[in-house]
Design an enzyme around this catalytic site. Structure first.
Site: not given
Ligand code: SAH
Length: 380
Positions: A194, A201, A239, A266, A283, A323
């Site tokens: 990503y 970050r 994840d 999640a 995210d 996104c």
């Protein structure tokens, strides 16, 4: 070939919108994949590619009449690279399709290797010229193609992935700032990493303090987790992708950062956990590619925010991202407002972060804005 627009349709092209839809075309002369675009009165507007099958019939490549050859792509790549000078990483997006006047093409650099994605029928036909230009300008040790996504069907193309040049190193190790990451360019998501979250970050690293409890939901290969862990926070990444988690653990190890990684859904984790956190990063994947699926992203944002607001300490923060172009900043803020009032906790929006330098968002092309992250702080 030549394409003439219906009357009045030239305005958006003059305002730098890069696409012409099929129903905006008055007539076509000739055949081919390279087309000159004219208004209804015969004035030249732009040069670009023609897709015979797609709803997006024409895509701008240039505002001048020029040859679309290897030199054209070399110039475009050089221009794109000069915009990106100064990025503190050996992995970044060299070309982001329309944003770099290379509609239908994505070029990502991972250390000494390159991964490309071809998103349009005409760009597929131009691939050899693109490849030669990449070899000359970037001089990579390998070029791998990751065009294995469903959207290619609208263009009349099959999904494809494979090595186009050189010797593949996989996973490949990249350096981003003070960190090293292993990137699986063959099986990883997108083209492997990503890249678009690089600046976020850094942002996370800047707000984390020693001893904080941090939860990184949808952690993938540990990007946010490592930046948070490097500040001495107690980090848990969650994840569902086993391969990604394995790389996340390896990434933590090679950077000497401590972080835990857990295979779990999640959405369920945030609902079920009994812990409280100082920072929750969420995210989620792009679940909406189309307008119809927009409802599911709204729901995901609300649900993640609702449960996060219940699990955050006072002055704790939720850093939540979407996104997809389908979700606007306004809509995200609305879902955060609804979730916070549903839980009975007041929040303030500290920051709205968009895409980094190597994924340029053009205001003349709203579709180029897809990544939005909001940092919300709980006040009570
Ligand atoms: N934050 C990451 C990128 C996240 S991509 C980074 O910066 O690198 C989205 C991730 O969500 C993928 O790794 C995918 O495996 C994971 N995912 C998808 N659905 C999930 C679910 N229900 N629970 C947990 N993880 C999920």
């Amino acid at each position: 070939m030549r394409i003439y627009l219906k009357e009045g349709r030239e305005k958006k092209i003059k305002h730098f919108y890069p696409w012409v839809f099929r129903d905006e075309i008055k007539k076509k002369e000739g055949t081919g994949i390279i087309a000159e675009l004219y208004d209804s009165e015969g004035n030249f507007l732009a040069l670009g590619t023609y897709s015979p099958k797609s709803r997006i019939a024409f895509r701008v490549l240039s505002y001048e009449k020029e040859e679309i050859n290897e030199n054209f792509f070399k110039r475009r790549i050089e221009e794109a690279l000069s915009l990106r000078r100064g990025i503190d990483s050996d992995a970044f997006r060299v070309a982001f399709s329309e944003s770099d006047l290379l509609s239908g093409l994505i070029i990502d650099k991972y250390s000494k290797g390159v991964v490309i994605q071809v998103r349009s029928y005409p760009m597929e036909s131009l691939k050899e010229k693109v490849l030669n230009a990449i070899l000359e300008v970037i001089k990579p040790t390998f070029v791998y193609e990751r065009s294995d996504f469903k959207g290619r069907e609208e263009e009349g193309l099959r999904p494809f992935k494979g090595l186009l040049y050189g010797e593949l190193e996989n996973p490949i190790e990249i350096r981003e700032g003070e960190f090293r990451f292993l990137v699986d360019v063959v099986k990883g998501l997108k083209t492997g990493f990503y890249l678009d979250q690089r600046e976020n970050r850094r942002y996370i690293q800047s707000i984390v303090k020693e001893g904080m409890k941090v939860l990184d939901l949808f952690c993938y290969t540990g990007g946010f987790s490592l930046y948070a862990g490097s500040k001495g926070a107690e980090v848990l990444g969650v994840d569902l992708n086993e391969d990604a988690l394995e790389l996340a653990r390896e990434n933590a190890r090679i950077n000497g950062v401590s972080a835990e990684f857990l295979k779990y859904n999640a959405f369920n984790f945030i609902e079920e956990t009994k812990e409280v956190y100082d920072l929750i990063i969420a995210d989620p994947p792009a679940i909406a590619k189309t307008k119809k699926e927009k409802e599911s992203v709204k729901w995901a944002v609300w649900k993640l925010a609702y449960h996060s607001f219940r699990k955050l300490k006072r002055y704790g923060r939720l850093f939540i991202c979407t996104c997809t172009y389908q979700m606007s900043v306004e809509e995200m803020v609305r879902q955060l407002r609804l979730a916070s009032t549903d839980v009975g906790r007041r929040i303030f929006i500290k920051s709205v972060n968009l895409q980094p330098l190597d994924h340029p968002y053009l205001p003349t092309f709203p579709e180029s804005l897809y990544l939005k992250c909001i940092d919300a702080i709980v006040l009570n």
